[in-house]
Design an enzyme around this catalytic site. Structure first.
Site, PDB file in Angstrom:
ATOM      1  N   ASP A  73      64.843  40.325  35.466  1.00  0.00           N
ATOM      2  CA  ASP A  73      65.046  39.119  35.150  1.00  0.00           C
ATOM      3  C   ASP A  73      65.984  38.717  36.262  1.00  0.00           C
ATOM      4  OD1 ASP A  73      65.596  36.511  34.027  1.00  0.00           O
ATOM      5  OD2 ASP A  73      66.297  37.242  32.135  1.00  0.00           O
ATOM      6  N   ASP A 116      63.505  32.293  38.728  1.00  0.00           N
ATOM      7  CA  ASP A 116      63.601  33.007  37.520  1.00  0.00           C
ATOM      8  C   ASP A 116      62.109  33.582  37.277  1.00  0.00           C
ATOM      9  OD1 ASP A 116      63.406  33.290  34.851  1.00  0.00           O
ATOM     10  OD2 ASP A 116      64.320  31.421  34.173  1.00  0.00           O
TER      11      ASP A 116
END
Length: 534
Positions: free
Chosen positions: A378, A143
């Protein structure tokens, strides 16, 4: 070693002796330990499984992907804009970290990574990391937009002090499905000799984010409550731990001083499909920032395509990665996004479809002056998401090349879908279809030119292809998702404040025999032959 029997100690010593016959010595990376030039640490990457072939399962797969992205963005909106005033717009991680550099600028390591593209865990890339002493493996989600690394955790039962867990180890999924039984790797602090609990009384606790301490009590653990962009909630306590990594010279080494969230309660979209989250975002306690401090101030990753061979592999690398540098390598300045602070962004200067520059207002890309402006990278968002001012011209330009095909309207989460079997290369003379080139221009002349399958998603359901973009109805920043980022190698270089990227199939990284190249940011470089590291 209180609480352990003599027999247990002897067995551990015997096991240690056997392991030492097979592995190189395990070293501790203390402040005065400098790795050999050219070394790194790394975690390997394996390809994601393809979406299901069954029509109903495939529809559920993409519906789940859409739901995950939507939850993530809704939570991102709630985290934005709380303290824009006075924040540095180009804050570099090296300026905020208090951790010393103890590795040389050319040291590196890698971590194995794979993608869990399936119904239960759509579009999330997993990394296997060994945590604790003894070191045990945990499958953590990669992440780039969070700064908290956490693992499913079981604490010793102490009445009235901390949360406990049921012995069955249940987790919760989104959508009101309730608890699900899951096969997990549980981290147990009581069984790790390197775990150090952080107390509310410690100064270190006061500066940690998501802190829920009520008083500076020495008896109270430094606790946290985090609700992330994808709707995942985790509650737990902070501690310090060590990770065990294999450095590129073959040595096993301990990476100490990691801030770890020991999560005693999780709820959200996919917590039943992994053991936790590996934070690659910007921030003092991020795993990526902490590890990069010791390995040349940089890390890189390559996201394999969902259609890659099952035997393919790639890496999440900490340290200078020769595979990043080669013909076609681009670079642009990192923008440390003031609205989503853990995330990395870039200054977009224009978008071209088929060579035609689209009419998109400049403020859409301006994160400096406009709330919700700019774009971020992302890895936990799948479909690239754009604010309406960018989404409308992008989809209109692409639709002009596909509008002669029959439209399909009932697919949830996708506005532009077509009855067309897309084979992947974007050229289909039989149906008069050629998916146009798509270019994102960035400051410094960098050009991101994703493959056709990252612009139009093939086989969202059998015989149906959809534009791989979603409209952000509640504001930006825009998000370059992992579908758009696939088959590129990406490097975040905190030392120089640069993002570097180039096209790569992500399956030929044998770093010990590789050689680097020069960065080239002109337009011709983007069409150069891709350099393979063999």
């Amino acid at each position: 070693m209180p609480g352990r029997s003599v027999v247990s100690i002897l067995l551990l010593l015997l096991l240690h002796g056997l392991l030492c016959l097979q592995l190189v010595a395990l070293t501790e990376m203390d402040d005065d330990d400098v790795m050999e030039d050219g070394s790194c640490m790394h975690f390997s990457v394996s390809p994601p499984p393809a979406p299901p072939e069954d029509a109903d399962e495939r529809r559920d797969y993409f519906r789940a992907m859409q739901a995950k992205d939507l939850f993530r963005h809704e939570q991102m909106i709630t985290m934005m804009g709380s303290d824009r005033n006075g924040s540095s717009r180009r804050r570099r991680a090296k300026e905020s970290s208090k951790l010393p550099e103890v590795m040389s600028a050319t040291s590196m390591f890698e971590l194995p990574m794979r993608s869990a593209l399936n119904i239960a865990h759509v579009g999330m890339y997993l990394v296997s990391v060994r945590i604790g002493t003894p070191a045990l493996p945990y499958n953590l989600v990669l992440d780039t937009a969070t700064d908290l690394t956490w693992i499913n955790c079981r604490l010793r039962r102490r009445k009235g002090k901390h949360y406990g867990r049921q012995s069955t180890g249940q987790t919760m999924s989104m959508g009101g499905e309730g608890a699900k039984e899951a096969s997990k790797n549980w981290y147990r602090p009581a069984k790790s000799s390197s775990w150090r609990r952080i107390r509310c009384s410690q100064k270190e606790c006061a500066v940690l984010p998501y802190n829920t301490c009520q008083s500076p009590s020495k008896a109270e653990s430094c606790s946290y409550f985090q609700k992330t962009q994808d709707g995942t909630v985790t509650i737990g306590i902070y501690g310090k731990e060590k990770a065990t990594v294999t450095v590129s010279d073959g040595r096993m080494a301990k990476l100490p001083g990691l801030i770890l969230g020991c999560s005693v309660l999780e709820a959200g979209g996919s917590v039943d499909a992994h053991d936790g989250v590996l934070s690659l975002g910007n921030g003092d306690m991020s795993f990526a920032v902490h590890a990069a401090k010791r390995f040349g101030q940089r890390f890189s990753f390559c996201l394999l395509s969902a259609n890659s061979s099952r035997d393919a592999s790639s890496y999440l690398t900490f340290g200078p990665n020769p595979a990043v540098m080669g013909p076609g390598t681009m670079e642009t300045d990192i923008l440390y996004n003031v609205d989503v602070k853990p995330a990395y962004g870039a200054q977009v200067t224009g978008v071209l479809v088929g060579g035609e520059r689209l009419d998109i207002p400049d403020e859409v890309w301006d994160a400096e002056r406009f709330v919700g402006g700019g774009v971020i990278l992302d890895t936990s968002t799948s479909v690239t998401s754009l604010v309406p001012e960018a989404y409308a011209p992008v989809t209109a330009a692409l639709d002009r090349h596909l509008s002669h095909l029959p439209r399909v309207y009932e697919l949830e989460g996708f506005e532009y879908c077509y009855k067309w079997t897309f084979t992947g290369d974007g050229v289909d003379p039989a149906h008069n279809v050629t998916i146009p080139s798509f270019t994102v221009e960035m400051a410094g002349g960098a050009r991101l030119e994703p493959e056709a399958k990252s612009v139009v998603m093939p086989e969202v359901e059998p015989g149906v292809a959809c534009l791989a973009f979603r409209k952000l109805l509640r504001g930006g920043p825009g998000i370059l998702g992992n579908v758009f980022m696939q088959e590129y190698i990406w490097e975040i270089d905190h030392g120089d404040g640069k993002i570097r990227f180039r096209k790569d199939k992500c399956n030929t990284h044998h770093l010990h025999n590789s050689r680097g190249g020069e960065v080239n940011n002109n337009a011709a470089a983007s069409s150069s032959v891709v350099h393979r590291v063999n």
